[in-house]
Design a protein around this motif. Structure first.
Motif, PDB file in Angstrom:
ATOM      1  N   LEU A  80       0.825  -1.211   0.000  1.00 15.68           N
ATOM      2  CA  LEU A  80       0.000   0.000   0.000  1.00 15.68           C
ATOM      3  C   LEU A  80       0.858   1.258   0.000  1.00 15.68           C
ATOM      4  O   LEU A  80       0.591   2.215  -0.751  1.00 15.68           O
ATOM      5  CB  LEU A  80      -0.930  -0.002   1.215  1.00 15.68           C
ATOM      6  CG  LEU A  80      -2.194  -0.859   1.141  1.00 15.68           C
ATOM      7  CD1 LEU A  80      -2.918  -0.862   2.485  1.00 15.68           C
ATOM      8  CD2 LEU A  80      -3.122  -0.368   0.040  1.00 15.68           C
ATOM      9  N   LEU A  81       1.896   1.276   0.837  1.00 17.62           N
ATOM     10  CA  LEU A  81       2.755   2.453   0.919  1.00 17.62           C
ATOM     11  C   LEU A  81       3.537   2.654  -0.374  1.00 17.62           C
ATOM     12  O   LEU A  81       3.698   3.784  -0.856  1.00 17.62           O
ATOM     13  CB  LEU A  81       3.709   2.316   2.105  1.00 17.62           C
ATOM     14  CG  LEU A  81       3.045   2.363   3.480  1.00 17.62           C
ATOM     15  CD1 LEU A  81       4.080   2.114   4.584  1.00 17.62           C
ATOM     16  CD2 LEU A  81       2.357   3.706   3.706  1.00 17.62           C
ATOM     17  N   SER A  84       1.245   3.951  -2.910  1.00 14.27           N
ATOM     18  CA  SER A  84       0.845   5.319  -2.555  1.00 14.27           C
ATOM     19  C   SER A  84       1.783   6.319  -3.224  1.00 14.27           C
ATOM     20  O   SER A  84       1.342   7.346  -3.769  1.00 14.27           O
ATOM     21  CB  SER A  84       0.898   5.513  -1.035  1.00 14.27           C
ATOM     22  OG  SER A  84      -0.038   4.704  -0.378  1.00 14.27           O
ATOM     23  N   GLU A  88       0.886   8.738  -6.910  1.00 10.92           N
ATOM     24  CA  GLU A  88       0.612  10.156  -6.662  1.00 10.92           C
ATOM     25  C   GLU A  88       0.740  10.998  -7.922  1.00 10.92           C
ATOM     26  O   GLU A  88      -0.084  11.884  -8.178  1.00 10.92           O
ATOM     27  CB  GLU A  88       1.532  10.683  -5.557  1.00 10.92           C
ATOM     28  CG  GLU A  88       1.176  12.078  -5.069  1.00 10.92           C
ATOM     29  CD  GLU A  88      -0.194  12.162  -4.413  1.00 10.92           C
ATOM     30  OE1 GLU A  88      -0.740  13.287  -4.350  1.00 10.92           O
ATOM     31  OE2 GLU A  88      -0.728  11.130  -3.965  1.00 10.92           O
ATOM     32  N   ASN A 102      -3.648  10.812  -2.911  1.00 11.33           N
ATOM     33  CA  ASN A 102      -4.480   9.739  -3.444  1.00 11.33           C
ATOM     34  C   ASN A 102      -5.016   8.884  -2.296  1.00 11.33           C
ATOM     35  O   ASN A 102      -4.631   9.064  -1.142  1.00 11.33           O
ATOM     36  CB  ASN A 102      -3.696   8.907  -4.467  1.00 11.33           C
ATOM     37  CG  ASN A 102      -2.574   8.095  -3.835  1.00 11.33           C
ATOM     38  OD1 ASN A 102      -2.802   7.047  -3.239  1.00 11.33           O
ATOM     39  ND2 ASN A 102      -1.338   8.573  -3.974  1.00 11.33           N
ATOM     40  N   LEU A 104      -4.641   5.772  -1.373  1.00 16.67           N
ATOM     41  CA  LEU A 104      -3.882   4.696  -0.741  1.00 16.67           C
ATOM     42  C   LEU A 104      -3.289   5.064   0.617  1.00 16.67           C
ATOM     43  O   LEU A 104      -3.253   4.207   1.515  1.00 16.67           O
ATOM     44  CB  LEU A 104      -2.800   4.185  -1.694  1.00 16.67           C
ATOM     45  CG  LEU A 104      -3.313   3.535  -2.986  1.00 16.67           C
ATOM     46  CD1 LEU A 104      -2.159   2.961  -3.801  1.00 16.67           C
ATOM     47  CD2 LEU A 104      -4.335   2.450  -2.687  1.00 16.67           C
ATOM     48  N   PRO A 105      -2.791   6.294   0.852  1.00 16.71           N
ATOM     49  CA  PRO A 105      -2.348   6.630   2.209  1.00 16.71           C
ATOM     50  C   PRO A 105      -3.460   6.505   3.249  1.00 16.71           C
ATOM     51  O   PRO A 105      -3.211   6.065   4.379  1.00 16.71           O
ATOM     52  CB  PRO A 105      -1.866   8.076   2.076  1.00 16.71           C
ATOM     53  CG  PRO A 105      -1.438   8.201   0.659  1.00 16.71           C
ATOM     54  CD  PRO A 105      -2.429   7.368  -0.106  1.00 16.71           C
TER      55      PRO A 105
END
Length: 242
Positions: A80-81, A84, A88, A102, A104-105
């Motif tokens: 996920l990170l 992220s 962007e 976005n 995801l963060p």
């Protein structure tokens, strides 16, 4: 549903969970089609299903592995990170006036909060507390804000409770979607959008319960790439029809 039934508490079949993820992805794409230059404001309504269903997918994954080692959850967070950061630039290329990061963060912080509630280890509780602080301080920079970070936890809480407790994540979802602005606008699309936010958690939970024999394609790690790629594809569509 009968009043004595509970929401899914057993091991969720991959087919149902993957179907939920594909439907969430479809809802997200429909939502973002509003930005290709056509008059598609009505797509805002099905688009409200995407975020709560992604949060529900996080909660379902956590619930399924609640007794397993947590190493897989750290890998989940890592992906996920990573995406992220990768997403962007495509996100800002497509959403010209974006005033938040976005999505995801928000999901990554939500994962930390939910797993901190589920696991009692100091590192899990500490990371959850840090995530809550970050969400509170930087709420205006996060898509869906502070309440968006709380939504995976709200989803996780209702897994072991009666079906009508889905109103809790429904209200959290409404709070995460600028309900005051939508309510003040008074348009049909805005009101239907609020209704979609309210019922999305229950709809997703019913899907997980009753679509046990679904045969949706499995989503593996490659699926993370669909998020930045769909921005680039829709950007191409916008330029093509412009």
């Amino acid at each position: 549903m009968h009043g004595t039934q509970t929401l899914p508490v057993g091991r969720v079949r991959d087919g149902a969970l993957d179907l939920l993820k594909w439907l969430a992805l479809l809802s997200m794409v429909l939502d973002h089609l509003r930005y290709v230059g056509l008059s598609l404001d009505g797509l805002y309504v099905p688009g409200r299903l995407a975020f709560p269903w992604f949060c529900l997918a996080i909660a379902a994954n956590l619930h399924r592995v609640r007794h397993a080692p947590v190493t897989g959850e750290w890998r989940y967070l890592g992906w996920l990170l990573l995406f992220s950061v990768i997403s962007e630039v495509p996100y800002r290329m497509f959403i010209d006036d974006a005033d938040t990061l976005n999505v995801l963060p928000t999901l990554a912080l939500g994962l930390l909060v939910a797993r901190g509630w589920q696991h009692k280890a100091l590192v899990d509780r500490g990371s959850a507390l840090i995530a809550l602080i970050v969400a509170g301080v930087f709420s205006t920079h996060l898509m869906f804000g502070f309440f968006g970070v709380l939504l995976p936890l709200a989803m996780l809480l209702v897994f072991s409770r009666r079906w009508y407790f889905s109103v809790l994540p429904g209200l959290v979802c409404v709070a995460a979607n600028q309900w005051q602005i939508l309510l003040n606008s008074g348009t049909l699309v805005a009101i239907l959008g609020l209704a979609a936010c309210l019922i999305a958690p229950l709809a997703g939970l019913l899907l997980l319960r009753h679509a046990k024999h679904a045969s949706a394609p499995a989503m593996h790690r490659w699926a993370y790439a669909l998020y930045p790629l769909h921005f680039l594809l829709l950007l191409w569509v916008r330029k093509a029809i412009g």
